[in-house]
Every structure is written in structure tokens, then in C-alpha cells.
Motif scaffolding. Structure first.
Motif, PDB file in Angstrom:
ATOM      1  N   GLU A  30      48.332  86.557 135.361  1.00  0.00           N
ATOM      2  CA  GLU A  30      48.545  86.658 133.913  1.00  0.00           C
ATOM      3  C   GLU A  30      48.392  85.292 133.256  1.00  0.00           C
ATOM      4  OE1 GLU A  30      51.658  90.451 133.777  1.00  0.00           O
ATOM      5  OE2 GLU A  30      52.423  88.398 133.816  1.00  0.00           O
ATOM      6  N   LEU A  31      48.915  84.267 133.884  1.00  0.00           N
ATOM      7  CA  LEU A  31      48.793  82.932 133.319  1.00  0.00           C
ATOM      8  C   LEU A  31      47.329  82.477 133.310  1.00  0.00           C
ATOM      9  CD1 LEU A  31      50.008  80.322 132.253  1.00  0.00           C
ATOM     10  CD2 LEU A  31      50.372  79.587 134.623  1.00  0.00           C
ATOM     11  N   SER A  32      46.615  82.750 134.418  1.00  0.00           N
ATOM     12  CA  SER A  32      45.212  82.352 134.487  1.00  0.00           C
ATOM     13  C   SER A  32      44.387  83.055 133.424  1.00  0.00           C
ATOM     14  CB  SER A  32      44.635  82.650 135.877  1.00  0.00           C
ATOM     15  OG  SER A  32      45.275  81.875 136.867  1.00  0.00           O
ATOM     16  N   GLN A  33      44.606  84.323 133.244  1.00  0.00           N
ATOM     17  CA  GLN A  33      43.856  85.058 132.236  1.00  0.00           C
ATOM     18  C   GLN A  33      44.192  84.582 130.839  1.00  0.00           C
ATOM     19  OE1 GLN A  33      41.401  87.182 132.637  1.00  0.00           O
ATOM     20  NE2 GLN A  33      41.531  87.000 134.893  1.00  0.00           N
ATOM     21  N   SER A  34      45.473  84.244 130.625  1.00  0.00           N
ATOM     22  CA  SER A  34      45.887  83.745 129.315  1.00  0.00           C
ATOM     23  C   SER A  34      45.232  82.406 129.016  1.00  0.00           C
ATOM     24  CB  SER A  34      47.416  83.600 129.270  1.00  0.00           C
ATOM     25  OG  SER A  34      47.826  83.075 128.023  1.00  0.00           O
ATOM     26  N   LEU A  35      45.198  81.530 130.008  1.00  0.00           N
ATOM     27  CA  LEU A  35      44.534  80.239 129.826  1.00  0.00           C
ATOM     28  C   LEU A  35      43.031  80.429 129.621  1.00  0.00           C
ATOM     29  CD1 LEU A  35      46.368  78.106 132.544  1.00  0.00           C
ATOM     30  CD2 LEU A  35      46.596  77.898 130.071  1.00  0.00           C
ATOM     31  N   LYS A  36      42.409  81.363 130.361  1.00  0.00           N
ATOM     32  CA  LYS A  36      40.991  81.632 130.235  1.00  0.00           C
ATOM     33  C   LYS A  36      40.649  82.068 128.814  1.00  0.00           C
ATOM     34  CE  LYS A  36      37.331  84.170 132.707  1.00  0.00           C
ATOM     35  NZ  LYS A  36      36.684  84.772 131.551  1.00  0.00           N
ATOM     36  N   ARG A  37      41.467  82.979 128.253  1.00  0.00           N
ATOM     37  CA  ARG A  37      41.208  83.442 126.891  1.00  0.00           C
ATOM     38  C   ARG A  37      41.373  82.307 125.891  1.00  0.00           C
ATOM     39  NH1 ARG A  37      44.039  87.961 128.887  1.00  0.00           N
ATOM     40  NH2 ARG A  37      45.987  87.145 128.008  1.00  0.00           N
ATOM     41  N   MET A  38      42.368  81.477 126.111  1.00  0.00           N
ATOM     42  CA  MET A  38      42.620  80.393 125.170  1.00  0.00           C
ATOM     43  C   MET A  38      41.474  79.363 125.210  1.00  0.00           C
ATOM     44  SD  MET A  38      45.861  77.772 124.991  1.00  0.00           S
ATOM     45  CE  MET A  38      45.405  77.033 126.551  1.00  0.00           C
ATOM     46  N   VAL A  39      41.059  79.000 126.437  1.00  0.00           N
ATOM     47  CA  VAL A  39      40.001  77.999 126.549  1.00  0.00           C
ATOM     48  C   VAL A  39      38.683  78.533 126.011  1.00  0.00           C
ATOM     49  CG1 VAL A  39      38.612  76.709 128.209  1.00  0.00           C
ATOM     50  CG2 VAL A  39      41.082  76.788 128.468  1.00  0.00           C
ATOM     51  N   GLU A  40      38.333  79.764 126.372  1.00  0.00           N
ATOM     52  CA  GLU A  40      37.075  80.319 125.892  1.00  0.00           C
ATOM     53  C   GLU A  40      37.079  80.515 124.391  1.00  0.00           C
ATOM     54  OE1 GLU A  40      36.420  83.859 128.092  1.00  0.00           O
ATOM     55  OE2 GLU A  40      35.787  82.820 129.946  1.00  0.00           O
ATOM     56  N   GLY A  41      38.279  80.837 123.811  1.00  0.00           N
ATOM     57  CA  GLY A  41      38.352  80.985 122.366  1.00  0.00           C
ATOM     58  C   GLY A  41      38.250  79.650 121.646  1.00  0.00           C
ATOM     59  N   GLU A  42      38.796  78.604 122.237  1.00  0.00           N
ATOM     60  CA  GLU A  42      38.810  77.288 121.608  1.00  0.00           C
ATOM     61  C   GLU A  42      37.478  76.546 121.807  1.00  0.00           C
ATOM     62  OE1 GLU A  42      40.398  74.249 119.318  1.00  0.00           O
ATOM     63  OE2 GLU A  42      41.189  76.254 119.732  1.00  0.00           O
ATOM     64  N   PHE A  43      36.874  76.738 122.991  1.00  0.00           N
ATOM     65  CA  PHE A  43      35.635  76.011 123.328  1.00  0.00           C
ATOM     66  C   PHE A  43      34.515  77.005 123.678  1.00  0.00           C
ATOM     67  CE2 PHE A  43      39.241  73.353 124.521  1.00  0.00           C
ATOM     68  CZ  PHE A  43      38.987  72.195 123.797  1.00  0.00           C
ATOM     69  N   GLY A  44      34.240  77.900 122.737  1.00  0.00           N
ATOM     70  CA  GLY A  44      33.214  78.909 122.978  1.00  0.00           C
ATOM     71  C   GLY A  44      31.811  78.328 123.054  1.00  0.00           C
ATOM     72  N   HIS A  45      31.564  77.186 122.457  1.00  0.00           N
ATOM     73  CA  HIS A  45      30.226  76.568 122.476  1.00  0.00           C
ATOM     74  C   HIS A  45      30.406  75.058 122.460  1.00  0.00           C
ATOM     75  CE1 HIS A  45      25.900  76.224 121.751  1.00  0.00           C
ATOM     76  NE2 HIS A  45      26.193  75.262 120.868  1.00  0.00           N
ATOM     77  N   VAL A  46      29.990  74.392 123.523  1.00  0.00           N
ATOM     78  CA  VAL A  46      30.144  72.947 123.611  1.00  0.00           C
ATOM     79  C   VAL A  46      28.854  72.325 124.135  1.00  0.00           C
ATOM     80  CG1 VAL A  46      32.639  73.027 123.991  1.00  0.00           C
ATOM     81  CG2 VAL A  46      31.078  73.128 125.945  1.00  0.00           C
ATOM     82  N   ARG A  47      28.674  71.047 123.824  1.00  0.00           N
ATOM     83  CA  ARG A  47      27.592  70.252 124.393  1.00  0.00           C
ATOM     84  C   ARG A  47      28.224  69.067 125.089  1.00  0.00           C
ATOM     85  NH1 ARG A  47      23.021  68.239 120.989  1.00  0.00           N
ATOM     86  NH2 ARG A  47      21.860  68.393 122.957  1.00  0.00           N
ATOM     87  N   LEU A  48      27.850  68.864 126.344  1.00  0.00           N
ATOM     88  CA  LEU A  48      28.405  67.775 127.134  1.00  0.00           C
ATOM     89  C   LEU A  48      27.297  66.865 127.614  1.00  0.00           C
ATOM     90  CD1 LEU A  48      31.030  69.631 129.368  1.00  0.00           C
ATOM     91  CD2 LEU A  48      31.444  68.360 127.261  1.00  0.00           C
ATOM     92  N   ARG A  49      27.615  65.590 127.709  1.00  0.00           N
ATOM     93  CA  ARG A  49      26.676  64.615 128.254  1.00  0.00           C
ATOM     94  C   ARG A  49      27.303  64.005 129.493  1.00  0.00           C
ATOM     95  NH1 ARG A  49      22.970  60.454 125.132  1.00  0.00           N
ATOM     96  NH2 ARG A  49      22.342  59.085 126.857  1.00  0.00           N
ATOM     97  N   GLY A  50      26.574  63.978 130.570  1.00  0.00           N
ATOM     98  CA  GLY A  50      27.120  63.410 131.797  1.00  0.00           C
ATOM     99  C   GLY A  50      26.050  63.284 132.867  1.00  0.00           C
ATOM    100  N   GLU A  51      26.487  62.722 133.983  1.00  0.00           N
ATOM    101  CA  GLU A  51      25.575  62.488 135.109  1.00  0.00           C
ATOM    102  C   GLU A  51      25.735  63.603 136.125  1.00  0.00           C
ATOM    103  OE1 GLU A  51      25.515  59.418 138.807  1.00  0.00           O
ATOM    104  OE2 GLU A  51      25.611  58.495 136.807  1.00  0.00           O
ATOM    105  N   ILE A  52      24.597  64.138 136.606  1.00  0.00           N
ATOM    106  CA  ILE A  52      24.658  65.225 137.580  1.00  0.00           C
ATOM    107  C   ILE A  52      25.157  64.687 138.919  1.00  0.00           C
ATOM    108  CG2 ILE A  52      23.267  66.877 138.898  1.00  0.00           C
ATOM    109  CD1 ILE A  52      21.389  67.091 136.574  1.00  0.00           C
TER     110      ILE A  52
END
Length: 459
Positions: A30-52
């Protein structure tokens, strides 16, 4: 107000509902699903820059990696469809910009980014990828000088791998027509964008797959060409699939990608690099006028060499003629010897005829009639003596005196002993006046059978 969750003095062995506590215990899921919904709702579209880091492609086609900078790292996943659309080959150490959404993977309680698109973070990152791939392929020996092959001097057929609509193919055809008209086969490909590298590789491999004696003649030389552009525009000719196809081509390849200052990995893999597509056409064939001039020059030189050879041969012949003895000097002794032998032959024939005539005269004297009569009388006397002796030794001579000779009847075999007579039983007696048949009998008139001791008599 004291935090009821931090009061350790009220800890109990068995969990119970505490008065005033409105936060019932949650399950891990339940906690994992709650965090998943919160993160996906807050960061539905992001652009990241980094080294592979830790790039890995699974057998399913999905790709896994981590993006990191100096202070943090985040895991990432690219599903198969998005991974196949990446316009370059990702490698560790390359800086990229990715677009996607954050999510949590409940199985490990870790947040990650699901990447929909990946791009290089500027030309610096693109050059870094270029250098990494260059070092890798160079380490395999694909760029070694020993692999380079000489180009055919006058190719009968030239294969061109390029876009069919750009100015590049027109420039190549125009330059070939000016220098040395040749048969050209064009394999149309995309030279930029998604799938361009795969089309270039397929074209090179397709030309190599043509049979030597097929309806479409296999090219003697390939030109891989593209006009100028940025490193991003030319990137299809830096991708590994295209570079390997050029390096492994059994047909010699000229790479003419970009302008003189542009460099692609196909340039390193090809047998020869041309600064421009027009220069590639110039490298591919000689100038027809120069070839004709060279042929004419060689023909003139050949004619001069032949004429000079004949002249020198004539000079040598004349020199030899001068030192050779004349015909009369060579044949004089033989002629003199022949005349001498002819004279000797005549004298020998005359002598032989004289000797033969003398011999004939002597033999003719021996043939006088008196000599012939004397020889005839001597021969007659010898013949009479031989006739008398023959009569004396004739086998019938004893028969005239009453004797007879015996033969086994019907065999013509002479019986000379009594034993032979007993064996024959029937005999024939030959007298002077004729034969008489007789039988061999025992004494007393009995026929002798050969089984008794009695002596047979001839009656």
C-alpha cells in the motif's frame, strides 16, 4: 504536542489500537503504490541530463541504464519500442538528455525514470561518442592500412550509394561524363535521419551480393557519398552498422561524405577518402583525353622501338656479312675435290673395263669346241659309273636272285625280324615279279597267336 509514534515508553508486545490514533498500519504494498501514484502525479513528464552508466540491452529488447552526475544517480528503463528508435548507439560515459516520466518499481522500492526519448547532450557528447566508437573499431583493425586495396584504373561499372534526389548524384554523374563516361548503378538511400545508416549498409552489402555474370553487372568500384552538413546531419555515416559494411566490402570503396573539413568513420573504413563527391568521381576514373594521349604516346614509342630494333638488326646483319667468307672461298675446296674425284672415277672405270675385257677373253678361250668335247666325255664317263653303281645298290637287285622282302600287311612297314612277323600275324611277301599275302602260323598248320613258345613258320 508529543508525537505518539515516537513514544517508546508505551511500546507493547502485541500491537493494539491506541485511543486517538487515526493512522492504522499500512502494508508495504500500500505504501509503495501510494508513493508511486504521488511520484507519477508530480513528475509525469521530466527531462534529465546525465551521463550513461551501466548500459545494458536485454534479450527482450528493453534497455536498462543509470543516469548520473557528480552527486546523484537514478535508474532508467527504455522499453523495446523506444529503444529501437534511438538514433545512435548509447554507450557508457556519453552525456545525454532523456525525456520520460518518473515511477517507482515496487519490487525494489526504488524510483526510476521510464525513458521515451534519448538525445545526445550537445555536439560535445556527440564527439565523445564518435571518439569512443572510433577507438573501438580501430582496435578491431577495421581502419588498418593493410586492409586498404588499390582502386581499379578503369572500372567498367561504378556503384553509387547516395540520395537519388540530391545534388550529389548529379555532380558525380556530370564529372564522370566529363572525364571518362562509365556505366553507373545508383542504389538510392536515405543519407540522414532514422534508418539511414541501415539503408547505407544494406546498399553496400547489396552491391557486393550481385553475381559477377548476372543480368546486372557487379560494380568494380563503389562510391558512398553525401553532401556537407553538421556532425548530426552526417551521423548516419558514423554508425557502426554502416562503418562495418564499408570495411567488409569486397568491392573497393571511395568514401565522399561531407565537405573537405568533414570527417566520418566511413572515411576511415573505406579504401580511399575523397574530400567531396565531385573529387570522388575524379578519383574513380582517369581523364579520357589523357588516356588517349597516353595510348598514342605508347603506340608512337612502340613504333619507334620496333623501327630501331629493325635498324639495329640490319646493322648487325651487315657487320656479320662483312666478316663472313665469300661463297667461292667456302665452296672452292669442295669444287676442286669434286673435280679430282670425277677424274679419278673416269680412270677407275676405264681400268675396270680393261680388266673385265681381259677376263672375258680368257674365259672365251676356254670355251673352244675341243675343250667342250673333252669336258662332255668326262661328264659322260662319270654318269655311266654312277648308273652302274646305282644298279648294284638298287633294292630289287636281291629279288632277282630269289630273295623277297616282307612287310606287315596294310601298313607299308618292313618286317625285319621273326618277332615282328609274329606280332603282325598277316604279312605281304614282295618278290621280283609281284607281292604275295601270307599268314603267320604255328608249326602243324595252326595260326600263331603269340602266346606259345613255338617258332612260327612262313608258308
Amino acid at each position: 504536542m508529543a508525537d505518539p509514534f515516537s513514544d517508546t515508553s508505551s511500546a507493547r508486545l502485541v500491537a493494539e489500537q491506541v485511543p486517538g490514533d487515526n493512522a492504522p498500519a499500512m502494508s508495504v504494498s500500500e505504501l509503495s503504490q501510494s508513493l508511486k501514484r504521488m511520484v507519477e502525479g508530480e513528475f509525469g513528464h521530466v527531462r534529465l541530463r546525465g551521463e550513461i552508466s551501466g548500459w545494458k540491452r536485454a534479450a527482450s529488447g528493453h534497455a536498462y541504464l543509470a543516469l548520473k552526475d557528480a552527486d546523484a544517480v537514478i535508474d532508467g528503463v527504455i522499453w523495446r519500442g523506444a529503444a529501437s528508435a534511438i538514433p545512435f548507439q548509447p554507450q557508457d560515459g556519453i552525456e545525454v538528455v532523456v525525456t520520460g516520466k518518473l515511477t517507482i518499481y515496487p519490487g525494489r522500492s526504488k524510483y526510476q525514470i521510464v525513458i521515451d526519448r534519448m538525445e545526445l547532450a550537445g555536439e560535445g557528447a556527440l564527439m565523445a561518442l564518435f571518439e569512443k566508437l572510433k577507438a573501438k573499431l580501430a582496435g578491431e583493425g577495421l581502419f588498418d592500412r593493410e586492409r586498404k586495396r588499390p582502386l581499379p584504373y578503369m572500372p567498367r561499372t561504378i556503384g553509387v550509394v547516395t540520395s537519388p534526389t540530391g545534388a550529389v548524384i548529379r555532380d558525380i554523374l556530370h564529372r564522370l561524363a566529363d572525364r571518362f563516361p562509365s556505366h553507373v548503378l545508383v542504389w538510392p538511400v536515405k543519407v540522414q535521419g532514422e534508418g539511414a545508416a541501415a539503408e547505407v549498409a544494406a546498399a553496400v552489402q547489396g552491391f557486393n551480393a550481385l553475381p559477377q555474370d548476372g543480368p546486372i553487372r557487379r560494380p568494380d568500384l563503389l562510391i558512398v557519398a553525401r553532401g556537407g552538413g553538421s556532425i548530426e546531419d552526417l551521423w548516419a555515416f558514423n554508425e557502426e552498422v554502416a562503418v562495418r559494411a564499408v570495411a567488409n566490402s569486397a568491392i573497393p570503396v571511395i568514401s565522399a561524405v561531407g565537405h573537405e573539413t568533414d570527417t566520418s568513420l566511413c572515411d576511415f573504413a573505406a579504401d580511399l577518402r575523397a574530400p567531396t563527391p565531385t573529387a570522388a568521381a575524379e578519383m574513380a576514373v582517369p581523364v579520357l583525353a589523357d588516356v588517349r594521349h597516353t595510348v598514342a604516346t605508347l603506340a608512337h614509342r612502340t613504333e619507334r622501338c620496333v623501327r630501331r630494333y629493325h635498324e639495329r638488326a640490319g646493322e648487325r646483319l651487315q657487320a656479320l656479312v662483312r666478316i663472313l667468307p665469300r661463297r667461292d672461298a667456302l665452296l672452292g675446296p669442295q669444287r676442286q675435290k669434286m673435280d679430282d674425284m670425277a677424274g679419278r672415277l673416269d680412270r677407275a672405270l676405264e681400268r675396270r673395263v680393261t680388266l673385265a675385257r681381259a677376263q672375258l677373253d680368257r674365259d672365251a678361250g676356254a670355251l673352244r669346241p675341243a675343250m667342250l668335247d673333252q669336258k662332255l666325255r668326262a661328264a659322260s664317263e662319270r654318269l655311266a659309273a654312277l648308273s652302274s653303281h646305282l644298279k648294284l645298290v638298287h633294292p630289287n637287285r636281291p629279288l632277282e636272285k630269289g630273295y623277297a622282302w616282307v612287310e606287315a600287311r596294310g601298313t607299308r612297314k618292313v618286317v625285319g625280324t621273326a618277332a615282328d612277323a609274329r606280332s603282325a600275324q598277316a604279312v605281304t611277301l614282295h618278290f621280283i615279279d609281284g607281292p604275295v599275302d601270307a599268314r603267320v602260323e604255328r608249326p602243324g598248320g595252326k595260326t600263331y597267336t603269340g602266346s606259345g613258345p613255338e617258332q612260327p613258320s612262313l608258308l
